[in-house]
Design a protein around this motif. Structure first.
Motif, mmCIF file in Angstrom:
data_model
loop_
_atom_site.group_PDB
_atom_site.id
_atom_site.type_symbol
_atom_site.label_atom_id
_atom_site.label_comp_id
_atom_site.label_asym_id
_atom_site.label_seq_id
_atom_site.Cartn_x
_atom_site.Cartn_y
_atom_site.Cartn_z
ATOM 1 N N GLY A 1 0.803 -1.220 0.000
ATOM 2 C CA GLY A 1 0.000 0.000 0.000
ATOM 3 C C GLY A 1 0.831 1.263 0.000
ATOM 4 N N ALA A 2 1.981 1.217 0.654
ATOM 5 C CA ALA A 2 2.824 2.413 0.753
ATOM 6 C C ALA A 2 3.677 2.639 -0.487
ATOM 7 N N HIS A 3 4.001 1.565 -1.209
ATOM 8 C CA HIS A 3 4.894 1.665 -2.371
ATOM 9 C C HIS A 3 4.294 0.934 -3.582
ATOM 10 N N PRO A 4 3.114 1.368 -4.015
ATOM 11 C CA PRO A 4 2.415 0.628 -5.078
ATOM 12 C C PRO A 4 3.174 0.600 -6.396
ATOM 13 N N GLU A 5 3.983 1.637 -6.657
ATOM 14 C CA GLU A 5 4.707 1.694 -7.927
ATOM 15 C C GLU A 5 5.892 0.729 -7.946
ATOM 16 N N ARG A 6 6.222 0.153 -6.789
ATOM 17 C CA ARG A 6 7.421 -0.687 -6.689
ATOM 18 C C ARG A 6 7.109 -2.152 -6.413
ATOM 19 N N VAL A 7 5.892 -2.458 -5.990
ATOM 20 C CA VAL A 7 5.534 -3.819 -5.582
ATOM 21 C C VAL A 7 4.516 -4.403 -6.557
ATOM 22 N N ALA A 8 4.912 -5.474 -7.245
ATOM 23 C CA ALA A 8 4.034 -6.107 -8.235
ATOM 24 C C ALA A 8 3.271 -7.294 -7.667
ATOM 25 N N ALA A 9 3.745 -7.851 -6.555
ATOM 26 C CA ALA A 9 3.094 -9.007 -5.950
ATOM 27 C C ALA A 9 3.325 -8.964 -4.454
ATOM 28 N N ALA A 10 2.285 -9.282 -3.694
ATOM 29 C CA ALA A 10 2.407 -9.322 -2.237
ATOM 30 C C ALA A 10 1.645 -10.526 -1.718
ATOM 31 N N ALA A 11 2.297 -11.290 -0.847
ATOM 32 C CA ALA A 11 1.673 -12.482 -0.273
ATOM 33 C C ALA A 11 1.845 -12.474 1.229
ATOM 34 N N GLY A 12 0.833 -12.954 1.933
ATOM 35 C CA GLY A 12 0.910 -13.068 3.379
ATOM 36 C C GLY A 12 0.397 -14.428 3.823
ATOM 37 N N PHE A 13 1.103 -15.021 4.776
ATOM 38 C CA PHE A 13 0.751 -16.360 5.255
ATOM 39 C C PHE A 13 0.618 -16.340 6.773
ATOM 40 N N HIS A 14 -0.455 -16.977 7.253
ATOM 41 C CA HIS A 14 -0.870 -16.954 8.667
ATOM 42 C C HIS A 14 -0.655 -15.574 9.271
ATOM 43 N N GLY A 15 -1.193 -14.560 8.586
ATOM 44 C CA GLY A 15 -1.124 -13.185 9.063
ATOM 45 C C GLY A 15 -2.078 -12.954 10.225
ATOM 46 N N ALA A 16 -1.757 -11.960 11.035
ATOM 47 C CA ALA A 16 -2.564 -11.653 12.212
ATOM 48 C C ALA A 16 -3.083 -10.226 12.124
#
Length: 251
Positions: free
Chosen positions: A145-160
């Motif tokens: 969310g903070a660096h949308p122009e730099r991040v093409a994929a984001a994954a989270g596992f067992h996030g809290a």
């Protein structure tokens, strides 16, 4: 799997140096970059092993010690194998430290990590992938969310706590995200109950974010971490399959 080289590095941030583990294919080529966010127990051999596996699949991987303001890793004295009996005493130390990772702090640190990766010859030009575990899933979502122009994929596992009622809940950044997003939840995880999963999916859908989430049946919070008694080998392998598919499509 490609031969991998791994080393400890120091990344300059606005708040001092962050120690980190850096792993990459040992072939002299530039590869897509991945920022891998640790779980709450911190940067340790298990995270290095995971970074090496990702590097072996063709990625240049940085695993920062996100608690760097409190010292170099390991910030907390950890047993080689973390059992449920160890958790209460550990979390008494961890929770206050993790509480300092506000959205502003995470965004500032993420910029430093991404700048450092962009300057490395081992990292290919172009957007990066982010993967996070437990606490790190929140950091992955905040970074996207903070660096949308730099991040093409984001994954989270067992996030809290990814979609709470708090005014700074990570899901509220959904309308800023341009990455493709994946979440692998655990159905035995009280820190990410069904109502939060639904709220997160709804926010991503309404923001038009390409996303998918799965709820891994029978899995506990921490299912990817082989040095804990919450490890679930089947769920952990599924996580690798979906993560490599995501990065293969997007990076």
């Amino acid at each position: 799997m490609t031969a991998v080289r791994g080393t400890t590095v120091d990344v300059p941030t606005q708040d001092g140096s962050a120690d980190a583990y850096f792993a990459y294919p040992d072939d002299g080529a530039a590869h897509p970059a991945v920022l891998l966010y640790m779980d709450a127990f911190g940067l340790r051999p298990q995270l290095r092993t995971m970074a090496d596996r990702l590097a072996g699949a063709g990625y240049t991987v940085l695993v920062p010690n996100v608690f760097h303001r409190h010292g170099r890793a390991p910030v907390f004295a950890l047993p080689e194998f973390i059992s449920d009996a160890d958790r209460p005493a550990l979390f008494e130390q961890i929770v206050p430290v993790a509480g300092g990772l506000t959205g502003d702090v995470v965004a500032r640190d993420a910029a430093a990590y991404l700048d450092w990766l962009a300057a490395r010859p081992e990292a290919a030009d172009g957007p990066v992938g982010v993967s996070g575990y437990c606490l790190g899933a929140r950091l992955a979502l905040l970074t996207a969310g903070a660096h949308p122009e730099r991040v093409a994929a984001a994954a989270g596992f067992h996030g809290a706590g990814l979609a709470t009622d708090a005014p700074d809940s990570p899901h509220l950044l959904a309308d800023r995200i341009t990455a493709e997003v994946y979440f692998g939840h655990a159905d035995q995880d009280p820190s990410m109950p069904p109502e939060q999963i639904e709220r997160l999916d709804k926010a991503l859908t309404e923001a038009g974010v390409r996303h998918h989430s799965d709820v891994y049946a029978g899995a506990d919070h921490g299912y990817t971490m082989a040095d804990t008694d919450r490890f679930d080998a089947e769920a952990a392998e599924l996580h690798w399959t979906v993560l490599l598919d995501l990065f293969g499509r997007t990076l």
